[in-house]
Design a protein around this motif. Sequence first.
Motif, PDB file in Angstrom:
ATOM      1  N   GLU A 345      39.880  39.999  44.098  1.00 55.68           N
ATOM      2  CA  GLU A 345      38.501  39.663  43.767  1.00 55.68           C
ATOM      3  C   GLU A 345      38.486  38.342  43.006  1.00 55.68           C
ATOM      4  O   GLU A 345      39.221  38.168  42.034  1.00 55.68           O
ATOM      5  CB  GLU A 345      37.856  40.764  42.930  1.00 55.68           C
ATOM      6  CG  GLU A 345      36.407  40.478  42.574  1.00 55.68           C
ATOM      7  CD  GLU A 345      35.815  41.562  41.685  1.00 55.68           C
ATOM      8  OE1 GLU A 345      34.625  41.457  41.349  1.00 55.68           O
ATOM      9  OE2 GLU A 345      36.568  42.494  41.312  1.00 55.68           O
ATOM     10  N   ILE A 346      37.645  37.415  43.475  1.00 50.80           N
ATOM     11  CA  ILE A 346      37.496  36.114  42.822  1.00 50.80           C
ATOM     12  C   ILE A 346      36.246  36.164  41.956  1.00 50.80           C
ATOM     13  O   ILE A 346      35.155  36.499  42.435  1.00 50.80           O
ATOM     14  CB  ILE A 346      37.388  34.983  43.858  1.00 50.80           C
ATOM     15  CG1 ILE A 346      38.645  34.951  44.736  1.00 50.80           C
ATOM     16  CG2 ILE A 346      37.192  33.632  43.177  1.00 50.80           C
ATOM     17  CD1 ILE A 346      38.546  33.988  45.894  1.00 50.80           C
ATOM     18  N   SER A 369      38.573  33.042  37.958  1.00 50.56           N
ATOM     19  CA  SER A 369      39.728  33.920  37.765  1.00 50.56           C
ATOM     20  C   SER A 369      39.823  34.851  38.965  1.00 50.56           C
ATOM     21  O   SER A 369      38.849  35.040  39.703  1.00 50.56           O
ATOM     22  CB  SER A 369      39.593  34.728  36.475  1.00 50.56           C
ATOM     23  OG  SER A 369      38.449  35.569  36.519  1.00 50.56           O
ATOM     24  N   VAL A 370      41.001  35.414  39.153  1.00 51.88           N
ATOM     25  CA  VAL A 370      41.233  36.319  40.274  1.00 51.88           C
ATOM     26  C   VAL A 370      41.923  37.567  39.746  1.00 51.88           C
ATOM     27  O   VAL A 370      42.755  37.495  38.827  1.00 51.88           O
ATOM     28  CB  VAL A 370      42.074  35.625  41.372  1.00 51.88           C
ATOM     29  CG1 VAL A 370      43.429  35.226  40.853  1.00 51.88           C
ATOM     30  CG2 VAL A 370      42.193  36.518  42.598  1.00 51.88           C
ATOM     31  N   LYS A 380      49.934  40.686  43.266  1.00 59.13           N
ATOM     32  CA  LYS A 380      50.193  39.253  43.173  1.00 59.13           C
ATOM     33  C   LYS A 380      49.300  38.525  44.166  1.00 59.13           C
ATOM     34  O   LYS A 380      49.339  38.795  45.362  1.00 59.13           O
ATOM     35  CB  LYS A 380      51.663  38.958  43.462  1.00 59.13           C
ATOM     36  CG  LYS A 380      52.609  39.500  42.399  1.00 59.13           C
ATOM     37  CD  LYS A 380      54.055  39.167  42.745  1.00 59.13           C
ATOM     38  CE  LYS A 380      55.015  39.714  41.691  1.00 59.13           C
ATOM     39  NZ  LYS A 380      56.422  39.411  42.037  1.00 59.13           N
ATOM     40  N   VAL A 381      48.504  37.586  43.650  1.00 58.09           N
ATOM     41  CA  VAL A 381      47.476  36.941  44.459  1.00 58.09           C
ATOM     42  C   VAL A 381      47.732  35.439  44.528  1.00 58.09           C
ATOM     43  O   VAL A 381      48.100  34.804  43.531  1.00 58.09           O
ATOM     44  CB  VAL A 381      46.064  37.191  43.871  1.00 58.09           C
ATOM     45  CG1 VAL A 381      45.001  36.538  44.745  1.00 58.09           C
ATOM     46  CG2 VAL A 381      45.806  38.684  43.751  1.00 58.09           C
ATOM     47  N   THR A 382      47.561  34.885  45.707  1.00 67.84           N
ATOM     48  CA  THR A 382      47.602  33.442  45.901  1.00 67.84           C
ATOM     49  C   THR A 382      46.253  32.985  46.442  1.00 67.84           C
ATOM     50  O   THR A 382      45.608  33.714  47.210  1.00 67.84           O
ATOM     51  CB  THR A 382      48.711  33.031  46.888  1.00 67.84           C
ATOM     52  OG1 THR A 382      48.495  33.715  48.131  1.00 67.84           O
ATOM     53  CG2 THR A 382      50.077  33.368  46.332  1.00 67.84           C
ATOM     54  N   LEU A 383      45.838  31.787  46.024  1.00 62.54           N
ATOM     55  CA  LEU A 383      44.557  31.226  46.441  1.00 62.54           C
ATOM     56  C   LEU A 383      44.790  30.057  47.398  1.00 62.54           C
ATOM     57  O   LEU A 383      45.780  29.333  47.277  1.00 62.54           O
ATOM     58  CB  LEU A 383      43.755  30.747  45.232  1.00 62.54           C
ATOM     59  CG  LEU A 383      43.361  31.821  44.212  1.00 62.54           C
ATOM     60  CD1 LEU A 383      42.564  31.208  43.084  1.00 62.54           C
ATOM     61  CD2 LEU A 383      42.554  32.929  44.873  1.00 62.54           C
ATOM     62  N   ASN A 399      46.102  34.305  35.663  1.00 62.85           N
ATOM     63  CA  ASN A 399      45.278  34.354  36.861  1.00 62.85           C
ATOM     64  C   ASN A 399      43.942  33.632  36.703  1.00 62.85           C
ATOM     65  O   ASN A 399      42.955  33.986  37.347  1.00 62.85           O
ATOM     66  CB  ASN A 399      45.020  35.802  37.296  1.00 62.85           C
ATOM     67  CG  ASN A 399      46.279  36.468  37.814  1.00 62.85           C
ATOM     68  OD1 ASN A 399      47.151  35.805  38.381  1.00 62.85           O
ATOM     69  ND2 ASN A 399      46.392  37.763  37.597  1.00 62.85           N
ATOM     70  N   ASN A 400      43.912  32.627  35.843  1.00 67.52           N
ATOM     71  CA  ASN A 400      42.729  31.786  35.694  1.00 67.52           C
ATOM     72  C   ASN A 400      43.035  30.422  36.316  1.00 67.52           C
ATOM     73  O   ASN A 400      44.146  29.896  36.198  1.00 67.52           O
ATOM     74  CB  ASN A 400      42.348  31.626  34.228  1.00 67.52           C
ATOM     75  CG  ASN A 400      41.687  32.875  33.674  1.00 67.52           C
ATOM     76  OD1 ASN A 400      40.487  33.039  33.720  1.00 67.52           O
ATOM     77  ND2 ASN A 400      42.507  33.791  33.152  1.00 67.52           N
TER      78      ASN A 400
END
Length: 868
Positions: A345-346, A369-370, A380-383, A399-400
């Motif tokens: 979630e963004i 933030s995510v 673990k999230v990548t944008l 995660n900001n």
Amino acid sequence: TTQCIFIRRALWWHHFFLLWNIINGQTRYNIPEELDRGSVVGNLAKDLGLGLSEIFDRKLRVASEAGKQYFSVDAGKGELVVNDRIDREALCGQSASCVLPLQVVIENPLQLHRIEVEIKDVNDNSPSFLKSEHIIEIAESTIVGVRFPLESAEDPDVGSNGLKSYSLSKDDCFTLKVKEIENGRKIPELVLNKSLDREKKATHNLFLTAVDGGNPVKSGTSKITVNVLDNNDNVPVFENNFYKTAVQENTANGSFVVTTKATDIDEGPNGEIEYSLGIHTPPSVLALFRIDAVTGDIFLKQKLDHESQASYRIDVTAKDKGLPRMEGHCSVQVDVLDINDNAPEIVLTSKPSYVPEGSRIGTVVALLSVRDLDTGDNGKVTLQLPLESPFALKPSFSNNYALVTSGALDRESFSEYHIEITATDSGSPPLSSKKTIPVTITDVNDNPPVFTQPSYNVYLKENGVPGSILFSVSASDLDFGDNAKVSYSILDSKVQDVSVSSYVYINSENGSIYSMHSFDYEKLKVFQIQVQAKDQGSPSLSSNATVHVFILDQNDNAPAVIYPSSAALGSVSHQRMPRSAKAGHLVTKVTAVDADSGHNAWISYKLAEATDASLFTVNLYTGEVRTKRAVSEQDDSSQRLLIEIRDDGEPVQSTTVTVSILLEDGLHEPILDLRQKVSEPSKKNGRITLYLILSLASVSVLSLLTFLVLAVKCIRNSRSSGSCCMRRSDCDDYKNPNRNLQIQLNTDGPIKYVEVLGGDMLSQSQSFRSCMSPMSEYSDFTLIKPSSTTDFKEVISVLDASLPDSTWTFESQQVISFLLDASGRCCAPMTYRTVQRDLPPPPCSLSTVNVNNAKSRSTVGDALTSPR
């Protein structure tokens, strides 16, 4: 009660004076839970190095990642204050540490600060039991030392405020034993300390008390009733006292979890075992799990959710069917394994800022933030941003991210971006989500106004009405708003030593140019206006355009008689003529000029009235008055002629001149008589004759020598030769192929001659001198011989003899037309202004002079456009 309140307030102040510290560059405050609304957490402005005025100017605000806004900022004092009741147990449950992360967003420039508020536990919860009363049945034959698990008390507080110990009311047959299991959890057990005798005492009433470690101490009590039963002296025993298993959170309803197994050495019903979940099992666990009463297998009743709870503890009871019934106990721990079932979630921490075009690379546009509720790799999230996007994501902490510019921005190309950010986790299969962030590019004044064309040509009739519109220029600006608002002005310049602003003015809003007064072609033929278009940006940008204004001639001047001079004074000319005049005798010549140009200046002569119309005639082109026949004795001695002089304009302008002719006898002797008189012997006349002969011989020799020299030069410099006032120039300039043709009207009072210069070697252009009539300042134009027969119509259309002081330069192929007689010689003087369009041309053929590379430097009219 008073002492408890005092102790609680003392504990609160103890935590208050240890409010904050900075760990790894982040501001951290410590506060106890349950603070009153409005309680001060810390001086946020001072800790972030901000002045009180900046809090309002830079729109400081606090955002909580927890969702609920527990804190706010007192803008007047810069203090972080409690905004709502904080229940540590509701926020963090049994977690040892309870930290609320906050994001402080400051604008202009956009900055993000992370602060943490650690919520310290206070002893605001008492230990409690699920059931206030617990009944246990124990056979009197039960051996001493057997333990019976009791329900554990629950205390939401943690640390020293959590559950500390148990105590049991005094009883001779029972004692309390506290067993500590995993995670420090304490389970009370009732231990049979002495053999029971149902006959002496069938029921034992005990009180189990749970005490926490807070200050003041809080406690909870559960009543335990022990019923002493007879017979069945063996209890079921589990193979393991503790079972542990793991189940994925997406396991389907009804799936098998684990098997528990107990045995009873008794026979018959006393050895038959029935399984059930413990009587103090929480309802939330009962809703998720069930146990098979015969096999002891545990199954799922509903799907599990790792994000809601990662582990469950289940108490299982095995009872036999004897009398009294005996039971054994075990514990089962079910760990819920995480699967990738939550997409990232963004979350926008701040609204996107307006970004000026031309901003430097790295300008912060938005903060975001995510988060992913899954754990491990699943969390673990990548944008990722779209390719060729002029933006980039800059990670900050936890995660900001900051959305910053990574390339040049041009509002005229893209005024708004819709940036689609894709968040993808590392699960298998990976889950992703997208969020579109609109970014508006604000305008910067980086484009000057641009005219529709760099120069304009305006053709304006003379004698126009002052205040009338001449022309409208238009410029556009690619910018926006005030940066695109264009105003027009005229740059100061001189026209005939007078400021151009005295001739015209411009409407600053729409670019319309108006005349200040009427224009007279005879005084002003062409002028330039420099128009500037300027935007209202800061700093403003501008561009210029040139407006060429050409005044067009109108037929507003009547022909003026310049010969005979007496006619100009009294409009009557007195002439004498001998009666012996023959047909074709030249009586006089009327010469007139017209101040206009082009067709408006073409003059024709006409005999309007005459005493005897059969005796005289007027040449249409030259104005020569000649006799049509010989004068007779019957003709009146006084003849009156009214000659009308008209131009070729519309409407036609005309004037008249009256010529009075007196016929006299013996006024002029015929030439034959003069010759006869000259031939008579006279000493004086002979001397005069000698002088005349010598003078004539000298002039003839000089003329012959001059002709020979010119002929040699012509042969050397060109294949063609000229005659009749025409000469070839041996100047080196004619060897230059880029030499422009020049037609120059040289004046010294009346017009003397016109020179046609230039041309390159290929065009074989020549330099000619054209003899002009000494009678007129504007009119006669004579060429002896042409250099070629190519078309030169456009030069003829712009050459204007009414501009004696002007010089023209031509740079494209043009042709000048002239009149030649049948022998190739020029007609005697050609007065191009004195020809009327509707009259037949003189008996001469049309010949041309070829001139290349013409470009008019000045518009001069259409004086020579007719072969007449």
